[in-house]
Enzyme design. Structure first.
Site, PDB file in Angstrom:
ATOM      1  N   HIS A 124     -37.770  -6.614  17.106  1.00  0.00           N
ATOM      2  CA  HIS A 124     -38.719  -6.141  18.080  1.00  0.00           C
ATOM      3  C   HIS A 124     -38.708  -6.449  19.541  1.00  0.00           C
ATOM      4  O   HIS A 124     -39.326  -6.165  20.278  1.00  0.00           O
ATOM      5  CB  HIS A 124     -40.041  -7.254  17.609  1.00  0.00           C
ATOM      6  CG  HIS A 124     -40.583  -6.800  16.109  1.00  0.00           C
ATOM      7  ND1 HIS A 124     -41.037  -5.557  15.785  1.00  0.00           N
ATOM      8  CD2 HIS A 124     -40.854  -7.781  15.127  1.00  0.00           C
ATOM      9  CE1 HIS A 124     -41.415  -5.608  14.742  1.00  0.00           C
ATOM     10  NE2 HIS A 124     -41.168  -6.857  14.113  1.00  0.00           N
ATOM     11  N   ASP A 161     -36.842  -3.882   7.177  1.00  0.00           N
ATOM     12  CA  ASP A 161     -38.069  -4.733   7.394  1.00  0.00           C
ATOM     13  C   ASP A 161     -39.288  -4.020   7.191  1.00  0.00           C
ATOM     14  O   ASP A 161     -39.384  -2.918   7.458  1.00  0.00           O
ATOM     15  CB  ASP A 161     -37.710  -5.177   8.663  1.00  0.00           C
ATOM     16  CG  ASP A 161     -38.530  -6.461   9.110  1.00  0.00           C
ATOM     17  OD1 ASP A 161     -38.038  -7.623   8.933  1.00  0.00           O
ATOM     18  OD2 ASP A 161     -39.924  -6.348   9.245  1.00  0.00           O
ATOM     19  N   HIS A 163     -41.701  -4.419   8.971  1.00  0.00           N
ATOM     20  CA  HIS A 163     -42.009  -4.032  10.263  1.00  0.00           C
ATOM     21  C   HIS A 163     -41.233  -2.792  11.111  1.00  0.00           C
ATOM     22  O   HIS A 163     -39.933  -3.114  10.921  1.00  0.00           O
ATOM     23  CB  HIS A 163     -42.261  -4.968  11.159  1.00  0.00           C
ATOM     24  CG  HIS A 163     -43.130  -6.305  10.612  1.00  0.00           C
ATOM     25  ND1 HIS A 163     -42.811  -7.354   9.786  1.00  0.00           N
ATOM     26  CD2 HIS A 163     -44.652  -6.349  10.605  1.00  0.00           C
ATOM     27  CE1 HIS A 163     -43.583  -8.158   9.407  1.00  0.00           C
ATOM     28  NE2 HIS A 163     -44.885  -7.505   9.768  1.00  0.00           N
ATOM     29  N   ASP A 245     -39.385  -8.797   4.319  1.00  0.00           N
ATOM     30  CA  ASP A 245     -40.787  -8.857   4.131  1.00  0.00           C
ATOM     31  C   ASP A 245     -41.605  -7.762   3.601  1.00  0.00           C
ATOM     32  O   ASP A 245     -42.991  -7.726   3.454  1.00  0.00           O
ATOM     33  CB  ASP A 245     -41.385  -9.309   5.575  1.00  0.00           C
ATOM     34  CG  ASP A 245     -40.807  -8.519   6.623  1.00  0.00           C
ATOM     35  OD1 ASP A 245     -39.693  -7.422   6.386  1.00  0.00           O
ATOM     36  OD2 ASP A 245     -40.936  -8.842   8.018  1.00  0.00           O
TER      37      ASP A 245
HETATM   38 ZN   LIG Z   1     -40.760  -7.964   9.746  1.00  0.00          ZN
END
Ligand SMILES: [Zn+2]
Length: 308
Positions: A124, A161, A163, A245
């Site tokens: 991120h 991931d 996200h 995740d």
């Molecule tokens: Zn994540």
């Protein structure tokens, strides 16, 4: 041969009580990879990275600012999710150094592939902004480092991931030499990653998935979109942003993958790397916040890597 790099200093990045990105994550990874079935891993310590390699992906002013932000005690909040403790800077730099050292080992042919178990995660972190538990983008740095040091023309960062890796997308948005591919739940933090976001040179490949989609749709996204795009791009090195995740037990998302889905995708990427990259894969840990789900998923991922 598979190399495993980690460092105890990565436990020294403290987060507030109840924060999902906590030192126990790395303890869980160490516990599972300490089982006898992983005896064949070659283990090493992640060295501290150099600031000049961080500068391959991040703004010099941002790097300097962050370096001076770590507190001598307590926590300093950068945003609602992201904070620094006295041990954060070293943990972050071990993440960078681990990704770079793994890249060296893979590029020199000392190992076929490598898994870097460090925290905090990185995907991120944008060019000039920390975000979502992340400070520097280890996967992106590894790709640029391989290009600078080993003359690689095309590298790929593949991010499963749950996200979207807005940071990696930000870094490579206008760079035709690095393909960024991501599956992620949408809508979900950070909000980017729509299928229409394709970069300036059509080298960003986003495959958003939805609440409850599960393994079949995850695999279809790879089979129908990501793997064909990667095959055509023909990367000479594959970096995996390995977040776990998307596992069904994870508290932050609901993509409902099983551990074996991570094993499957790892084997797909290994097959591709065998064809275009001499098998070279560097995998770096990103998210994964349920300790049992993380253990099972890391085990499936690393077992696949060891099958090379
Ligand atoms: Zn994540």
């Amino acid at each position: 041969m598979t190399l495993l790099l980690s460092h105890l200093a990565c436990l020294g990045h403290d987060t507030p009580p109840g924060h999902p990105e906590r030192p126990d994550r790395l303890r869980a990874v160490a516990t599972v990879l300490g089982e006898a079935r992983f005896d064949a891993l070659v283990r090493g310590e992640a060295p501290e990275g150099d600031l000049d390699v961080v500068g391959l992906c991040h703004d010099a002013h941002y790097i300097d600012e962050l370096r001076h932000m770590a507190p001598s005690s307590g926590l300093v909040y950068i945003d609602g999710d992201t904070s620094m403790s006295p041990g954060t800077w070293e943990a972050v730099m071990r993440g960078v150094g681990g990704a770079v050292a793994a890249t060296d080992a893979v590029m020199k042919g000392e190992t076929t592939n490598a898994f870097v178990a460090t925290r905090p995660p990185g995907h991120h972190a944008e060019i000039n902004k920390p975000m979502g538990f992340c400070f520097f983008d280890n996967a992106a740095i590894a790709a640029r480092y391989a290009q600078r040091t080993y003359g690689i023309e095309r590298a790929a960062v593949v991010d499963f991931d749950v996200h979207h890796g807005n940071g990696t997308q930000d870094i490579f948005w206008a760079d035709p030499t690095v393909m960024y591919c991501s599956t992620h739940q949408m809508p979900l933090f950070p909000g980017t990653g729509a299928a229409g976001e394709r970069g300036e040179h059509d080298t960003v490949v986003n495959a958003p998935l939805h609440d409850g989609d599960g393994g079949a749709k995850f695999r279809a996204a790879f089979e129908n979109l990501i793997l064909p795009k990667l095959k055509k791009f023909s990367p000479e090195l594959i970096i995996i942003s390995a977040g776990f995740d998307a596992h069904r037990r994870d508290p932050l998302a609901s993509l409902n993958l099983d551990a074996e889905d991570f094993g499957w995708v790892t084997r797909q990427l290994m097959d591709l790397a065998d064809n275009t990259a001499g098998g070279r894969i560097v995998s770096v840990l990103e998210g994964g916040y349920d300790l049992q789900g993380l253990k099972e998923s890391v085990a499936a991922h690393v077992t696949a890597l060891m099958g090379a």
